[in-house]
Design an enzyme around this catalytic site. Structure first.
Site, PDB file in Angstrom:
ATOM      1  CG  ASN A   9       6.178  -3.099   1.619  1.00 35.51           C
ATOM      2  OD1 ASN A   9       7.250  -3.334   1.055  1.00 35.51           O
ATOM      3  ND2 ASN A   9       5.367  -2.130   1.212  1.00 35.51           N
ATOM      4  CE  LYS A  11       6.281   1.305   3.133  1.00 36.95           C
ATOM      5  NZ  LYS A  11       5.362   2.382   2.938  1.00 36.95           N
ATOM      6  CG  HIS A  95       2.621  -0.423  -2.014  1.00 38.12           C
ATOM      7  ND1 HIS A  95       2.766   0.929  -1.822  1.00 38.12           N
ATOM      8  CD2 HIS A  95       2.605  -0.982  -0.768  1.00 38.12           C
ATOM      9  CE1 HIS A  95       2.845   1.177  -0.522  1.00 38.12           C
ATOM     10  NE2 HIS A  95       2.759   0.034   0.139  1.00 38.12           N
ATOM     11  CD  GLU A  97       5.121   3.425  -0.528  1.00 39.35           C
ATOM     12  OE1 GLU A  97       5.943   2.530  -0.776  1.00 39.35           O
ATOM     13  OE2 GLU A  97       4.790   3.748   0.629  1.00 39.35           O
ATOM     14  CD  GLU A 166      -0.880  -1.376   2.037  1.00 42.71           C
ATOM     15  OE1 GLU A 166      -0.315  -1.757   3.060  1.00 42.71           O
ATOM     16  OE2 GLU A 166      -0.270  -0.916   1.059  1.00 42.71           O
ATOM     17  N   GLY A 172       2.415   5.062   6.124  1.00 47.07           N
ATOM     18  CA  GLY A 172       3.629   5.772   6.540  1.00 47.07           C
ATOM     19  C   GLY A 172       3.352   7.104   7.210  1.00 47.07           C
ATOM     20  CB  SER A 210       0.014   3.868  10.349  1.00 46.87           C
ATOM     21  OG  SER A 210       0.646   4.787   9.484  1.00 46.87           O
TER      22      SER A 210
HETATM   23  C1  PEP Z   1       2.884  -0.300   3.355  1.00 47.63           C
HETATM   24  O1  PEP Z   1       3.837   0.252   2.833  1.00 47.63           O
HETATM   25  O2  PEP Z   1       2.302  -1.225   2.761  1.00 47.63           O
HETATM   26  C2  PEP Z   1       2.470   0.153   4.682  1.00 47.63           C
HETATM   27  C3  PEP Z   1       1.355  -0.304   5.188  1.00 47.63           C
HETATM   28  O3  PEP Z   1       3.307   1.026   5.309  1.00 47.63           O
HETATM   29  P1  PEP Z   1       3.200   1.546   6.840  1.00 47.63           P
HETATM   30  O4  PEP Z   1       2.865   0.347   7.700  1.00 47.63           O
HETATM   31  O5  PEP Z   1       4.524   2.117   7.138  1.00 47.63           O
HETATM   32  O6  PEP Z   1       2.085   2.536   6.877  1.00 47.63           O
END
Ligand code: PEP
Length: 248
Positions: A9, A11, A95, A97, A166, A172, A210
């Site tokens: 992803n 982003k 997601h 976000e 998630e 992040g 992460s």
């Molecule tokens: C994500 O944005 O779906 C995600 C898992 O981000 P990160 O791996 O940076 O935590």
């Protein structure tokens, strides 16, 4: 054993030059990858990344959002039909976000899933709890509520979705769920999918939050973790390739 799926992803990151360099590095090493893989890129770069990947690429093209509307006066929205036009195979839906910053509700997410499925695009449906919800013992309740809404609206078609667990507190932040914490939630989601579909075993449940080159192998070794949704680490070719190898 089921093939794992690793989806990057990106982003809201990238540029024409940076995308070209990243995809070139990934393709140079792609022969060592034998899991399913996808790059979920910002909408303006779909055409570019599609061209860079070329035919028969080991990487499928993914988008990061789809409109809940079919077409019409929805300025700024991108429809599932448009994504299909650009060869999009996966789309991230719900997601955290977007739930947080764009006010997407469980109902919006369920409708977006329906739109994607109607175009033959596989939605990667994100669910996950906040830190406060986890600390309040609400994790199971929250993720089951989020998934229930998708199941309710999409019925037996849910055998065509991908789910991504998630935890918001892990996205992040560099704070990863332990393999056991992730597996526990994945088992809950698997049971919920099984109650709704005879084909639940083939629905990939990804972990995201992460995941990186150092922790991927341990997470991916869990029985109900079928792959990963990778944010930050998908922007660094060596790290993403290490995760892809761990999943292969
Ligand atoms: C994500 O944005 O779906 C995600 C898992 O981000 P990160 O791996 O940076 O935590």
């Amino acid at each position: 054993m089921k093939r794992k799926l690793i989806a990057g992803n990106w982003k809201m990151n990238g540029s024409l030059a940076a995308n070209e360099a990243l995809v070139a590095q990934l393709l140079a090493e792609a022969c060592v990858v034998s899991c399913d893989a996808a790059l979920c890129v910002p909408a303006p770069y779909l055409a570019q990344v599609r061209a860079l990947l070329g035919e028969d690429s080991p990487f499928s093209l993914g988008a990061q959002n789809v409109s809940q509307h079919e077409n019409g006066a929805f300025t700024g929205d991108v429809s599932a039909t448009m994504l299909k036009d650009f060869g999009v195979r996966y789309v991230i839906v719900g997601h955290s976000e977007r739930r947080l910053h764009q006010g997407e509700s469980d109902t919006h997410v369920a409708i977006k899933v329906r739109r994607a499925l109607a175009e033959g695009i596989t939605p990667i449906v994100c669910v996950g709890e906040s830190l406060a919800e986890r600390e309040g013992g609400m994790t199971e309740l929250v993720v089951k509520r989020q998934l229930a809404s998708v199941i309710h609206l999409n019925g037996h078609c849910i055998s065509e979705i991908v789910v991504a667990y998630e935890p918001i507190w892990a996205i992040g932040t560099g704070k990863t769920a332990t393999p056991q914490q992730a597996q526990d939630v994945h088992a809950v989601l698997r049971a919920q999918l099984k109650a709704a579909s005879d084909h639940a075993d083939r629905i990939p449940i990804l972990y995201g939050g992460s995941m990186n080159a150092a922790n991927a192998a341990d997470l991916l070794a869990q029985p109900d973790i079928d792959g990963g949704l990778i944010g930050g680490a998908s922007l660094k070719a060596p790290d993403f390739l290490t995760i892809l190898k761990a999943a292969s």
